[in-house]
Design a protein around this motif. Structure first.
Motif, short mmCIF file in Angstrom:
data_model
loop_
_atom_site.label_atom_id
_atom_site.label_comp_id
_atom_site.label_asym_id
_atom_site.label_seq_id
_atom_site.Cartn_x
_atom_site.Cartn_y
_atom_site.Cartn_z
N SER A 1 -41.84 -7.93 -38.12
CA SER A 1 -41.47 -6.85 -37.21
C SER A 1 -40.90 -5.69 -37.99
O SER A 1 -40.22 -5.88 -39.01
CB SER A 1 -40.44 -7.35 -36.18
N ASN A 2 -41.14 -4.47 -37.52
CA ASN A 2 -40.52 -3.30 -38.14
C ASN A 2 -39.00 -3.35 -38.05
O ASN A 2 -38.29 -2.68 -38.81
CB ASN A 2 -41.02 -2.01 -37.48
N LEU A 3 -38.48 -4.15 -37.11
CA LEU A 3 -37.04 -4.29 -36.94
C LEU A 3 -36.48 -5.45 -37.75
O LEU A 3 -35.28 -5.73 -37.68
CB LEU A 3 -36.70 -4.48 -35.46
N GLY A 4 -37.34 -6.14 -38.48
CA GLY A 4 -36.92 -7.32 -39.22
C GLY A 4 -36.35 -6.99 -40.59
O GLY A 4 -36.17 -5.82 -40.97
N SER A 5 -36.09 -8.05 -41.35
CA SER A 5 -35.58 -7.91 -42.72
C SER A 5 -36.17 -9.04 -43.55
O SER A 5 -36.24 -10.19 -43.11
CB SER A 5 -34.06 -7.99 -42.73
N ASP A 6 -36.55 -8.72 -44.78
CA ASP A 6 -37.08 -9.76 -45.65
C ASP A 6 -36.01 -10.73 -46.11
O ASP A 6 -36.30 -11.75 -46.74
CB ASP A 6 -37.79 -9.13 -46.85
N ALA A 7 -34.74 -10.45 -45.77
CA ALA A 7 -33.66 -11.39 -46.04
C ALA A 7 -33.59 -12.48 -44.98
O ALA A 7 -32.87 -13.47 -45.15
CB ALA A 7 -32.32 -10.65 -46.12
N ASN A 8 -34.32 -12.30 -43.87
CA ASN A 8 -34.35 -13.31 -42.80
C ASN A 8 -35.23 -14.49 -43.20
O ASN A 8 -35.94 -14.44 -44.22
CB ASN A 8 -34.87 -12.69 -41.50
N ASN A 9 -35.25 -15.52 -42.33
CA ASN A 9 -36.15 -16.65 -42.59
C ASN A 9 -37.52 -16.47 -41.95
O ASN A 9 -38.42 -17.26 -42.17
CB ASN A 9 -35.52 -17.97 -42.15
N GLY A 10 -37.66 -15.42 -41.10
CA GLY A 10 -38.97 -15.09 -40.54
C GLY A 10 -39.49 -16.05 -39.49
O GLY A 10 -40.66 -15.97 -39.12
N GLN A 11 -38.65 -16.93 -38.95
CA GLN A 11 -39.16 -17.98 -38.08
C GLN A 11 -38.90 -17.73 -36.60
O GLN A 11 -39.00 -18.64 -35.77
CB GLN A 11 -38.60 -19.33 -38.51
N SER A 12 -38.57 -16.50 -36.23
CA SER A 12 -38.48 -16.10 -34.83
C SER A 12 -38.55 -14.58 -34.79
O SER A 12 -38.43 -13.91 -35.83
CB SER A 12 -37.17 -16.58 -34.19
N TRP A 13 -38.75 -14.02 -33.60
CA TRP A 13 -38.75 -12.56 -33.50
C TRP A 13 -37.39 -11.99 -33.87
O TRP A 13 -37.29 -10.90 -34.44
CB TRP A 13 -39.13 -12.12 -32.09
N LEU B 1 -45.26 -7.83 -44.25
CA LEU B 1 -46.27 -8.88 -44.20
C LEU B 1 -46.28 -9.67 -45.51
O LEU B 1 -46.53 -10.88 -45.51
CB LEU B 1 -47.64 -8.27 -43.93
N GLN B 2 -45.95 -9.01 -46.61
CA GLN B 2 -45.94 -9.69 -47.90
C GLN B 2 -44.96 -10.85 -47.90
O GLN B 2 -45.25 -11.95 -48.41
CB GLN B 2 -45.58 -8.71 -49.02
N ALA B 3 -43.78 -10.67 -47.31
CA ALA B 3 -42.78 -11.73 -47.26
C ALA B 3 -43.29 -12.92 -46.46
O ALA B 3 -43.10 -14.08 -46.83
CB ALA B 3 -41.48 -11.21 -46.66
N ALA B 4 -43.96 -12.64 -45.35
CA ALA B 4 -44.49 -13.72 -44.52
C ALA B 4 -45.60 -14.47 -45.23
O ALA B 4 -45.67 -15.71 -45.19
CB ALA B 4 -45.00 -13.15 -43.20
N MET B 5 -46.49 -13.75 -45.92
CA MET B 5 -47.59 -14.40 -46.63
C MET B 5 -47.07 -15.23 -47.79
O MET B 5 -47.63 -16.28 -48.12
CB MET B 5 -48.59 -13.36 -47.12
N SER B 6 -46.00 -14.79 -48.41
CA SER B 6 -45.42 -15.57 -49.50
C SER B 6 -44.82 -16.87 -48.99
O SER B 6 -44.87 -17.91 -49.67
CB SER B 6 -44.34 -14.75 -50.22
N ALA B 7 -44.26 -16.83 -47.78
CA ALA B 7 -43.63 -18.02 -47.21
C ALA B 7 -44.64 -18.99 -46.61
O ALA B 7 -44.42 -20.20 -46.59
CB ALA B 7 -42.61 -17.61 -46.14
N ALA B 8 -45.74 -18.48 -46.11
CA ALA B 8 -46.70 -19.31 -45.37
C ALA B 8 -47.43 -20.28 -46.29
O ALA B 8 -47.82 -19.93 -47.41
CB ALA B 8 -47.70 -18.42 -44.64
N THR B 9 -47.62 -21.50 -45.78
CA THR B 9 -48.39 -22.51 -46.50
C THR B 9 -49.47 -23.05 -45.57
O THR B 9 -49.65 -22.57 -44.45
CB THR B 9 -47.48 -23.64 -46.99
N THR B 10 -50.16 -24.07 -46.01
CA THR B 10 -51.32 -24.60 -45.29
C THR B 10 -50.99 -24.90 -43.83
O THR B 10 -50.02 -25.60 -43.53
CB THR B 10 -51.82 -25.87 -45.97
#
Length: 673
Positions: free
Chosen positions: A26-38, A45-54
């Motif tokens: 989200s534009n309101l998010g932060s890459d310091a978050n865990n990204g697991q909820s709104w 998107l780079q932070a999410a792709m780095s965290a995502a696995t199979t």
């Protein structure tokens, strides 16, 4: 279909299946978050792709996002990842993927992935050159080392703002929006717009050739490639070296190639050297309003054999080959053997040669059930053919000027086709090519303003079934561009569209039934076969009707819809209006319903009251109705659900004057003592 996830569970000693994770952006998010909820979303998107696995998914909220990794400076880009699905177009409150409103993916909830790194691109800059020297070379950059397969999925985003026109250290000049080198990801509902490159403004797909040739087979479904520019070749898309993408329900429109008159321009699509047996495939594709300064306004096919089924190529322009420019590579090996089935090639133009087709040197195009009409060029409005032998079957070829111009040994072969000016098989003019029997030369009798056939057209049942099947068609399983069956009547029709056996759909037994509140149930059925636009119409006086719903209907079906009119006093009338291509409107019977005519059907008692009132609508109700109490200041102070004749406890209301509203009746004044 229900999804069952096994959590902390052991079955017969087996460990639990791990649950896939959704990462939120989200534009309101932060890459310091865990990204697991709104509420704890990542910002990039780079932070999410780095965290995502199979097995994981990434959900991106509406807004604009820039690449922040996979390179430095202008080389930054996005990359997909195998076994990770990326979805855009979220409002930012969804808990389930099914809650994403797919109708708003490219409007209200648009997710834009842009190469405009500084955010200074100029809206409306159709040249795609202003303030572009600081943009990312590519928005998505997939190279051999990424080894992407179909499990890498991108769904519901817009890709824009790439500028791959100048190199420099680490620079790129091919593939602005998407670059795919030996990678085969999946793109669904992706719009690729407003990108520029020297080659492949929107998309660049490449495999390899030679003794160790490898294929590259990305898939594009329900995608739009629009408004992209190539300074040289391939404004919309560029496919080279056994690049064999699969395009399904894709539109390639409004792209440009600025390459010189003598080069392979390809405003919409460039396909070169894909000849090892796995060809690019296009199903239900539209290639329209693209332009090239040089060759191939719509498509340039060079040493390749793509397959097209249910294709529209219209409104494209170039110096040579307004619709298609088809040629072998420089040494005539490999040849080009494109295959077109059920194709409309209309209103393309060339300033020099080949309005619809420019066929050059030892090609063998197979064109089956095409309608090639209203194309224009000074030489060869339909076909400009040099040393070439295309096979045209079950097709209509009707263009102004030189309908077909064979130069330097061109020899197209026509069978069961309607070729304007050629004289038909009974009086064949050899300058048009080779007559292989069954050809006509007559007015196809199109319906006014369309390329559909009138009921009296000589094209109906005049084609050859066996030739359609031998070209790879399946006569009884295929449909035409309009979704209707390919086979109607005693034989296949000539042209891209099949005329239905029954000329129009007719509504029968329209019924209207009043439900609770302000709802009216309408039901009817259609009879026969064919495509028609159906309008559901409503009137308060039975004379002046207004359309309240449009439906595209194809075959005999039963329909049921619910209308919720705002005005529901008195009587309402309903009817259906249907229009099939080339036919006069057909109307159904008129059905009506009666609502209340005032207060006589709504009783509130006692009035005044102290502890309980009864509201009787005198309606037959299968479900409760809502009653709304409003005070003198206009504020809603109470709501209740009732069935006819049931009581409402009003002891919670202070004494005073109230207004009571029940849908379908005028507001009534009531007093609480």
């Amino acid at each position: 279909m229900k999804k069952i996830i096994l959590g902390a569970l052991f079955i017969y000693g087996m460990p639990a299946l791990s649950q896939a994770t959704v990462y939120y952006v989200s534009n309101l998010g932060s890459d310091a978050n865990n990204g697991q909820s709104w509420l704890t979303a990542f910002e990039t998107l780079q932070a999410a792709m780095s965290a995502a696995t199979t097995g994981d998914q990434v959900w991106i909220e509406k807004g604009v996002y820039k690449p922040t990794g996979n390179g430095t400076g202008r080389s930054v880009c996005f990359k997909l990842k195998n076994n990770v699905e990326v979805y855009g177009g979220f409002a930012g409150s969804e808990s389930y993927l099914s809650e994403r409103d797919t109708a708003l993916l490219h409007t209200t909830n648009e997710t834009v992935l842009t190469g405009d790194l500084l955010g200074d691109d100029v809206p409306g800059d159709t040249t795609l050159t202003v303030n572009k020297t600081d943009n990312a070379f590519r928005v998505f950059n997939h190279v051999t080392a990424d080894a992407l397969n179909s499990t890498a999925v991108l769904n519901g985003v817009t890709i824009t703002g790439a500028c791959a026109t100048t190199g420099g250290t680490g620079g790129a000049t091919t593939g602005g929006g998407i670059y795919n080198q030996l990678c085969s990801p999946t793109f669904i509902e992706v719009y690729i717009k407003g990108n520029i490159a020297n080659n492949g403004g929107g998309v660049y797909v490449t495999g390899t050739t030679g003794s160790a040739a490898q294929f590259c087979i990305p898939t594009f479904t329900n995608c739009l490639i629009s408004g992209n520019i190539a300074n040289t070749t391939g404004g919309g898309a560029y496919c080279i070296s056994n690049a064999s993408p699969v395009f399904t329900n894709v539109t390639i429109a409004g792209n440009k190639s600025l390459g010189a008159t003598t080069v392979a321009g390809a405003g919409g699509l460039y396909i070169i050297n894909s000849s090892l047996g796995i060809q690019p495939v296009f199903v239900n594709a539209t290639i329209s309003n693209n332009s090239a300064v040089g060759r191939g306004g719509g498509l340039y096919i060079w040493g390749s054999s793509p397959v097209f089924k249910n294709l529209t190529v219209s409104g494209n322009s170039a110096a040579n080959g307004g619709g298609f420019y088809i040629t072998p590579n420089g040494t005539n090996v490999p040849h080009s053997y494109p295959k077109l089935t059920n194709a409309l090639i209309a209103e393309n133009s060339a300033s020099l040669r080949g309005g619809a087709f420019y066929c050059e040197s030892n090609g063998f195009s197979i064109i089956t059930n095409a309608t090639i009409v209203n194309n224009l060029a000074p030489y060869g409005s339909g076909f400009y053919d040099t040393i070439n032998s295309p096979r045209i079957t079950n097709s209509i070829v009707r263009n102004a000027g030189d309908n077909i111009l064979n130069a330097g040994g061109g020899s197209p072969v026509f069978a069961f086709s309607n070729v304007w000016g050629a004289g038909g098989s009974n009086n064949w003019q050899t300058g048009y090519g080779i007559d292989s029997s069954g050809n006509l030369d007559s007015d196809p009798l199109f319906s006014t303003g369309t390329w559909f056939l009138q009921a009296s057209s000589p094209m109906i049942d005049a084609g050859n079934d066996a030739l359609y099947n031998s070209a790879g068609g399946n006569l009884y399983a295929d449909t035409c561009n309009d979704g209707l069956p390919r086979m109607e009547g005693s034989a296949i029709d000539i042209g891209a569209f099949e005329h239905p056996v029954v000329l129009s759909l007719k509504a029968a037994d329209l019924s209207a039934e009043r439900l609770s509140g302000n709802e009216v149930s309408l039901s009817w059925k259609t009879e026969g076969t064919g495509m028609a636009d159906l309008e559901v119409q409503r009137s308060e006086n039975g004379i002046d009707f207004t359309t309240i719903k449009n439906i595209k209907t194809y075959r005999a079906e039963a329909y049921s819809i619910t209308d919720k009119p705002i005005t529901i006093t008195g009587k309402l009338f309903y009817r259906l209006r249907m229009v099939a291509p080339g036919e006069n409107p057909v109307y159904s019977n008129v059905a009506s319903v009666v609502f209340s005519t005032g207060n006589d059907n709504l009783s509130i008692y006692p009035n005044p009251a102290t502890s309980q009132i009864t509201i009787d609508t005198r309606r037959h109700l299968d479900s409760p109705e809502t009653v709304v109490f409003t005070n003198m200041q206009g504020r809603v102070v109470k709501t209740a659900l009732i069935l006819a004749g049931t009581g409402i406890d009003i002891r919670d209301l202070p004494a005073g004057v109230y207004f009571i509203k029940v849908n379908g009746f005028p507001v009534q004044r009531w007093i609480k003592q």
